[in-house]
Enzyme design. Structure first.
Site, short mmCIF file in Angstrom:
data_model
loop_
_atom_site.label_atom_id
_atom_site.label_comp_id
_atom_site.label_asym_id
_atom_site.label_seq_id
_atom_site.Cartn_x
_atom_site.Cartn_y
_atom_site.Cartn_z
N GLU A 1 0.79 -1.22 0.00
CA GLU A 1 0.00 0.00 0.00
C GLU A 1 0.83 1.28 0.00
OE1 GLU A 1 -2.60 -0.64 3.33
OE2 GLU A 1 -3.90 -1.99 2.21
N GLU B 1 -6.55 -7.00 -1.86
CA GLU B 1 -6.95 -7.40 -0.51
C GLU B 1 -8.47 -7.30 -0.38
OE1 GLU B 1 -5.01 -5.27 2.61
OE2 GLU B 1 -2.99 -5.62 1.83
#
Length: 869
Positions: A479, A545
């Site tokens: 991320e 995710e």
């Protein structure tokens, strides 16, 4: 035990005795505060280590303390709170000396002896026989160490190795944030050890000699970091003869002697030998690339579900003067090529292998064990579970590590592609403003402290795993990208030079991977959802995710939850036991109630399994339903836990599968029939490269007494790698389910009437309640178990013609004497239902020498134990 291999050339020239062995037993350790002696003194044989504690190597200080019963099991109950945290004790508390006595005679002539450390966390000094080995202290969890110890060995062969290991600095404040206060990321190490939303802090931050220590004996030339690249042009099929593939191989040659050495670097592949003459100057390391080789009719490697996982052994040798083998290394690899393109329809990356596009069905992986207790057997079992879920990719999350070669060996074997993150996380490394962090966002954005060490570690770890066929994608971080002066060298020079064959994505939810047109972070959601959400709510086109719940069953909980805390969460009262909260329970909310409000802990876990199955089947089906339209792939957050957490897992820490695994297995079948719960559309998904012809679709409804309402039988086919919508059963389903709910049975049969896909939905009544299921009559299931040979049992289950649906049955393998579950065990299917008049065969595979029993229980099936015939 040492393995001595004498290689004799047919020409009559005898090679050096090749010798490589691991120092993995007989270590002792002591806390630095208990000693006053220097490393030079401690590493002398005359220094007494009497009273020192037996040490676990590979392992950590905490592992050693646990194995010596100095601390309680931190994975059980609240025990982790009883172990002092390094943030409060100071680093010296977990700074330890490790000592190992070993036998290795000083070699003669130009023979060399090397000491290898594959991983130390975090810094260390190394001493051997009274001398310091490393000129400067070693730093970095992800940086291998190699030392030439030829001149330091004792002539009598008795040697003592002493290593002092220092913890990371700073150790981080485990204040409850993701990665604690974030300062753990100042080091080039794993970040989860300061705590995360799925784990409590690891008290010693995994200080220790955590990976393998080996001794290697070579001749005058040492082969290092051999590299094999395979190029597979064109669009290939798994079957039939193949056009040639190209092999490009190289290796580093180290000459530690004072003389120039001439010889031949060669490798052997598929019975052929490729050679390159070379001269290596004294005291140098030289990288040598061999001539490109055309491999005819190669046996290709394919991801799971698409073709076989063929592997080749490539043996590198250096022949001094073209005659005497001084060293050899063997690389196991697969012949395949990874390609990526941009899908303009989905606006996301699309992955291909050998020219064939692959719809990515993946799982996020943290690490096999939070305390770094790795083993080949555990890796193999965990990767096999992912294979059994019909997944084809594992993403190794950036808050952990570059996974070990043994992990990659298992992925090569089972056909799991790997997306490998580097050591960054948006939580610690400054993507967001975070009040739990001790430093501001701009400061955290510059982590780690030592950028040069980070890049050195990248270089080293890429060389460690780059030969594995399963490695498909490099990712800059979780991320977040690394800082620019780390990202640019990685992307523009290090990876192109050392690999250059795989896709590098700058961070895990980058627009480069999946265009984030919907806003947000580009991933999630993470909690439990209505199954219709997965079908109708459009998320990110390559979602890195997305996940849900994962509590295990009653037996699973008993392994780490004390009896007093076996109190099931009560959603309406918002009441959750303290141990459940400590182990990061994520709520099932209102989703259990349609099956009947749980009565006790056993009932709670039983109904949780039904929800687990429904959640992950729906997730896989919802994404597959929009394959190449909305999506090019999904990666579940997450499929395993390296700690006894109560969320995001298809099997528990002890390798006991729950219904998540089998719901995902069903929904991810290569060829799968399914029903959209919102519009009732019956759809077939083909995730293979072959057209599926002469398929018979059979649609039936069953009420709760077992009465069959036949709907239709349709002959159909489906193109490769595609989705086909057949018909809607919405109107009839709504009508039949109105009062008590109904069962919807979908089956695909091939032209031999063999079941290709079998899918049963339990449809609720008009109020969304499974009222009929709550009153389902008893089914008298008959069970037989027959041995198919060592470690394999076939279980046959039969439901009578006049019986109701035998709903949601679990087959379990038990130790016949202890009446405890055998783990790990691999089931061809589980948590399945049997229609009236049907039979099902389950194959059970295990590795256990004890006598075993088969246990079966279900929603409306009485528990029974069956002897294996």
């Amino acid at each position: 035990m040492r393995k001595l291999i004498w290689l004799i050339l047919l020409a009559g020239h005898v090679t050096l005795a090749q010798d490589r062995y691991e120092l993995n037993s007989g270590w002792v350790c002591a806390a630095i505060g208990s000693l006053k002696a220097t490393g030079e003194k401690i590493s002398e044989a005359s220094y007494s280590t009497k009273g020192w504690m037996p040490a676990t190597v590979p392992g950590t200080v905490l592992t050693t303390l646990l194995n010596n019963k100095k601390v309680p099991d931190p994975f059980y109950g609240m025990n982790n709170e009883k172990i002092p945290d390094i943030y409060k004790t100071g680093r010296d508390h977990y700074t330890y000396w490790f000592v190992k006595d070993f036998t290795e005679k000083a070699p003669a002539g130009n023979q060399q002896v090397w000491l290898h450390f594959r991983g130390v966390n975090y810094s260390c000094d190394v001493f051997l026989n009274g001398k310091k080995v490393n000129s400067a202290r070693h730093y970095g969890m992800f940086l291998r160490q190699t030392y030439n110890i030829t001149k330091l060995l004792n002539s009598n062969g008795a040697n003592r190795l002493a290593v002092v290991v220092y913890p990371i600095d700073p150790v981080g404040n485990p204040n409850g944030g993701q990665g604690g206060d974030g300062t753990i990321a100042r080091n080039v190490s794993h970040q989860y050890v300061a705590g995360w939303d799925w784990i409590q802090p690891i008290r010693d931050r995994n200080t220790g000699i955590w990976d393998k220590v080996t001794i290697e004996r070579t001749g005058s030339i040492n082969i290092k970091n051999p590299h094999v690249i395979t190029k597979v042009p064109g669009v290939r099929e798994p079957k039939g003869p193949q056009e040639p593939a190209q092999i490009i191989a190289s290796a580093e040659l180290e000459n530690p002697t004072a003389a120039k050495i001439e010889g031949v670097l060669q490798y052997q592949l598929d019975g052929q030998t490729v050679k390159q003459p070379v001269t290596i100057e004294p005291g140098t390391v030289k990288e040598v690339t061999l001539p490109a080789y055309q491999l005819n009719n190669p046996k290709l490697w394919w991801p799971s579900g698409y073709g076989p996982q063929n592997l080749y052994a490539v043996r590198f040798q250096f022949l001094q003067d073209g005659q005497t083998v001084t060293d050899e290394e063997t690389v196991t690899t697969g012949v395949r090529e990874i390609q990526t393109t941009w899908n303009t329809t989905t606006r996301s990356k699309q992955v291909a292998v050998n020219g064939q596009k692959i719809f990515i069905k993946g799982g996020n992986w943290i690490i096999s064990d939070a305390m770094l207790r790795f083993s080949d057997q555990r890796y193999d079992a965990e990767i096999r579970y992912h294979h059994d879920m019909n997944l084809n990719l594992i993403r190794v999350w950036g808050g952990a590590l570059i996974e070990r070669p043994e992990f990659y060996n298992a992925c090569d074997k089972y056909g799991l592609l790997v997306m490998q993150d580097f050591w960054m996380s948006g939580d610690c490394n400054g993507r967001w403003v975070d009040p739990m962090k001790s430093e501001d966002q701009w400061t955290r954005r510059k982590y780690p402290n030592d950028h040069t060490l980070f890049l050195q570690s990248v270089t080293d770890q890429v060389k460690l795993v780059r030969n594995h066929a399963s490695l498909a994608i490099w990712c800059g971080g979780n991320e977040i990208t690394p800082p620019e002066d780390i990202l640019r060298p990685m992307k523009d020079s290090i990876l192109p030079a050392l690999d250059g064959t795989r896709w590098f994505v700058d961070y895990s939810n980058s627009d480069e991977m999946s265009y984030n047109a919907l806003g947000g972070n580009g991933d999630g959601p993470y909690g439990i959802q209505d199954p219709t959400h997965f079908w109708e709510h459009r998320t990110f086109p390559f979602n890195s995710e997305v996940g849900s719940v994962g509590v295990g069953d009653y037996e699973s909980l008993r392994r780490f939850v004390p009896q007093l805390n076996m109190q099931f969460p009560q959603y309406k009262l918002k009441k959750v036991d303290s141990v459940w909260e400590y182990h990061k329970y994520i709520g099932y909310d209102q989703y259990l109630d349609p099956y009947g409000e749980p009565k006790d802990i056993a009932d709670f876990t039983r109904k949780a399994q039904v929800v687990n199955y429904e959640q992950y089947r729906a997730l896989a089906e919802g994404f597959s339903n929009r394959m190449w339209d909305w999506y090019t792939g999904f990666i579940i957050w997450k499929t395993q836990n390296p700690w006894t957490a109560l969320r995001g897992q298809m099997y528990d820490y002890y390798l006991d599968p729950n219904a998540c695994l089998f719901g995902l297995r069903n929904g991810s079948e290569p060829v799968h029939v399914m029903c959209n719960p919102t519009d009732g559309m019956v759809t077939i998904v083909n995730n293979t490269f072959e057209e599926q012809r002469n398929l018979m679709l059979v649609v039936r409804f069953y009420d709760h007494s077992g009465k069959d309402s036949f709907v239709t039988q349709v002959l159909t086919y489906i193109e490769p790698s595609s989705v086909k919508r057949i018909l809607s059963v919405k109107e009839l389903m709504t009508s039949l389910a109105k009062s008590k709910g109904i069962f919807l049975s979908l089956q695909l049969l091939d032209d031999k009437k063999q079941v290709v896909s079998d899918n049963l939905y339990c449809i609720p009544d008009e109020l969304g309640i499974h009222s009929g299921l709550q009153g389902l009559g008893h089914a008298g299931l008959k069970v037989k178990a027959n041995s198919l040979g060592k470690g394999k049992i076939e279980v046959t289950l039969t439901n009578g013609v006049t019986e109701p649906v035998a709903f949601f049955n679990r087959v379990t393998l038990l130790d016949a004497n202890k009446k405890e579950r055998v783990l790990p065990v691999f089931y061809s299917d589980n948590y399945f239902s049997l229609l009236p008049g049907s039979e099902k065969k389950i194959v059970v595979e295990y590795d256990n020498a004890n006598a075993v029993l088969i246990s079966v229980e279900g929603w409306n099936v009485s528990p029974q134990e069956v002897k294996v015939q």
